[in-house]
Design a protein around this motif. Structure first.
Motif, PDB file in Angstrom:
ATOM      1  N   ARG A  44       0.836  -1.213   0.000  1.00 30.43           N
ATOM      2  CA  ARG A  44       0.000   0.000   0.000  1.00 30.43           C
ATOM      3  C   ARG A  44       0.865   1.254   0.000  1.00 30.43           C
ATOM      4  O   ARG A  44       0.558   2.237  -0.689  1.00 30.43           O
ATOM      5  CB  ARG A  44      -0.964  -0.008   1.182  1.00 30.43           C
ATOM      6  N   ASP A  47       2.088   1.721  -3.460  1.00 34.11           N
ATOM      7  CA  ASP A  47       1.007   2.263  -4.292  1.00 34.11           C
ATOM      8  C   ASP A  47       0.876   3.777  -4.101  1.00 34.11           C
ATOM      9  O   ASP A  47       0.726   4.530  -5.070  1.00 34.11           O
ATOM     10  CB  ASP A  47      -0.338   1.609  -3.948  1.00 34.11           C
ATOM     11  N   GLU A  48       0.941   4.227  -2.851  1.00 29.90           N
ATOM     12  CA  GLU A  48       0.818   5.654  -2.551  1.00 29.90           C
ATOM     13  C   GLU A  48       1.992   6.439  -3.133  1.00 29.90           C
ATOM     14  O   GLU A  48       1.800   7.509  -3.721  1.00 29.90           O
ATOM     15  CB  GLU A  48       0.739   5.878  -1.043  1.00 29.90           C
ATOM     16  N   GLU A  50       3.921   5.548  -5.667  1.00 28.39           N
ATOM     17  CA  GLU A  50       3.794   5.551  -7.124  1.00 28.39           C
ATOM     18  C   GLU A  50       2.790   6.596  -7.582  1.00 28.39           C
ATOM     19  O   GLU A  50       3.041   7.325  -8.553  1.00 28.39           O
ATOM     20  CB  GLU A  50       3.365   4.166  -7.628  1.00 28.39           C
ATOM     21  N   ALA A  51       1.654   6.697  -6.896  1.00 28.16           N
ATOM     22  CA  ALA A  51       0.642   7.691  -7.264  1.00 28.16           C
ATOM     23  C   ALA A  51       1.213   9.106  -7.135  1.00 28.16           C
ATOM     24  O   ALA A  51       0.992   9.962  -8.006  1.00 28.16           O
ATOM     25  CB  ALA A  51      -0.601   7.529  -6.396  1.00 28.16           C
ATOM     26  N   GLU A  52       1.969   9.351  -6.059  1.00 21.57           N
ATOM     27  CA  GLU A  52       2.603  10.663  -5.877  1.00 21.57           C
ATOM     28  C   GLU A  52       3.623  10.934  -6.980  1.00 21.57           C
ATOM     29  O   GLU A  52       3.704  12.048  -7.494  1.00 21.57           O
ATOM     30  CB  GLU A  52       3.292  10.739  -4.509  1.00 21.57           C
ATOM     31  N   GLN A  53       4.392   9.921  -7.343  1.00 21.13           N
ATOM     32  CA  GLN A  53       5.398  10.097  -8.388  1.00 21.13           C
ATOM     33  C   GLN A  53       4.738  10.427  -9.731  1.00 21.13           C
ATOM     34  O   GLN A  53       5.243  11.259 -10.483  1.00 21.13           O
ATOM     35  CB  GLN A  53       6.266   8.843  -8.526  1.00 21.13           C
ATOM     36  N   LEU A  54       3.614   9.797 -10.016  1.00 21.28           N
ATOM     37  CA  LEU A  54       2.922  10.083 -11.272  1.00 21.28           C
ATOM     38  C   LEU A  54       2.340  11.501 -11.267  1.00 21.28           C
ATOM     39  O   LEU A  54       2.424  12.213 -12.281  1.00 21.28           O
ATOM     40  CB  LEU A  54       1.826   9.040 -11.526  1.00 21.28           C
ATOM     41  N   CYS A  55       1.787  11.924 -10.148  1.00 19.73           N
ATOM     42  CA  CYS A  55       1.280  13.298 -10.037  1.00 19.73           C
ATOM     43  C   CYS A  55       2.423  14.308 -10.146  1.00 19.73           C
ATOM     44  O   CYS A  55       2.302  15.327 -10.837  1.00 19.73           O
ATOM     45  CB  CYS A  55       0.534  13.498  -8.717  1.00 19.73           C
ATOM     46  N   VAL A  95       7.701   3.013 -12.330  1.00 18.84           N
ATOM     47  CA  VAL A  95       6.298   2.658 -12.072  1.00 18.84           C
ATOM     48  C   VAL A  95       5.768   1.801 -13.219  1.00 18.84           C
ATOM     49  O   VAL A  95       5.119   0.773 -13.001  1.00 18.84           O
ATOM     50  CB  VAL A  95       5.427   3.915 -11.871  1.00 18.84           C
ATOM     51  N   ARG A  99       4.498  -1.975 -12.696  1.00 15.03           N
ATOM     52  CA  ARG A  99       3.110  -2.346 -12.979  1.00 15.03           C
ATOM     53  C   ARG A  99       3.009  -3.282 -14.165  1.00 15.03           C
ATOM     54  O   ARG A  99       2.200  -4.218 -14.172  1.00 15.03           O
ATOM     55  CB  ARG A  99       2.275  -1.088 -13.194  1.00 15.03           C
TER      56      ARG A  99
END
Length: 117
Positions: A44, A47-48, A50-55, A95, A99
């Motif tokens: 988890r 996941d968090e 990775e989401a921050e890195q994409l943003c 990422v 994935r």
């Protein structure tokens, strides 16, 4: 931190490439064998992150475009924008590799071929 796809060993089924590096810049992996599908604490957290890195990558892209569109931007601004862009791009590649390695593999497809394009 800089991601080098060629320095990461071929991704092994059941291992997740994590969005951070270990000591000496070595890749970190998480075994997915002990999870129930919902993911554990580390999964988890990954996941968090990775989401921050994409943003962050989306924000860096906007900033780089603004610098490139500014005809008065000097060498220093261009270098900073390029440095931030390469860092963000490395994170996005990590990422994508992580994935992509967790997607089901098509019959007859070799995982390394899928990863390396």
């Amino acid at each position: 931190m800089s991601y080098d796809r060629d320095a990461v060993p071929a991704l092994v089924p059941g291992l997740r490439l994590l969005p951070w590096e270990g000591e000496g810049g070595k890749p970190c992996f998480l075994s997915a064998g002990g999870t129930d599908g919902t993911g554990g604490v580390l999964s988890r957290l990954a996941d968090e992150i990775e989401a921050e890195q994409l943003c962050d990558g989306a924000d860096v892209l906007k900033g780089a475009v603004a610098v490139l569109d500014d005809g008065r931007a000097g060498e220093h601004a261009l270098r900073l924008a390029l440095r931030a862009t390469t860092q963000a791009f490395g994170n996005v590649l990590r990422v994508a590799d992580s994935r992509g390695a967790r997607l089901p593999v098509r019959d007859g497809a070799h995982e390394a071929d899928l990863r390396r394009g």
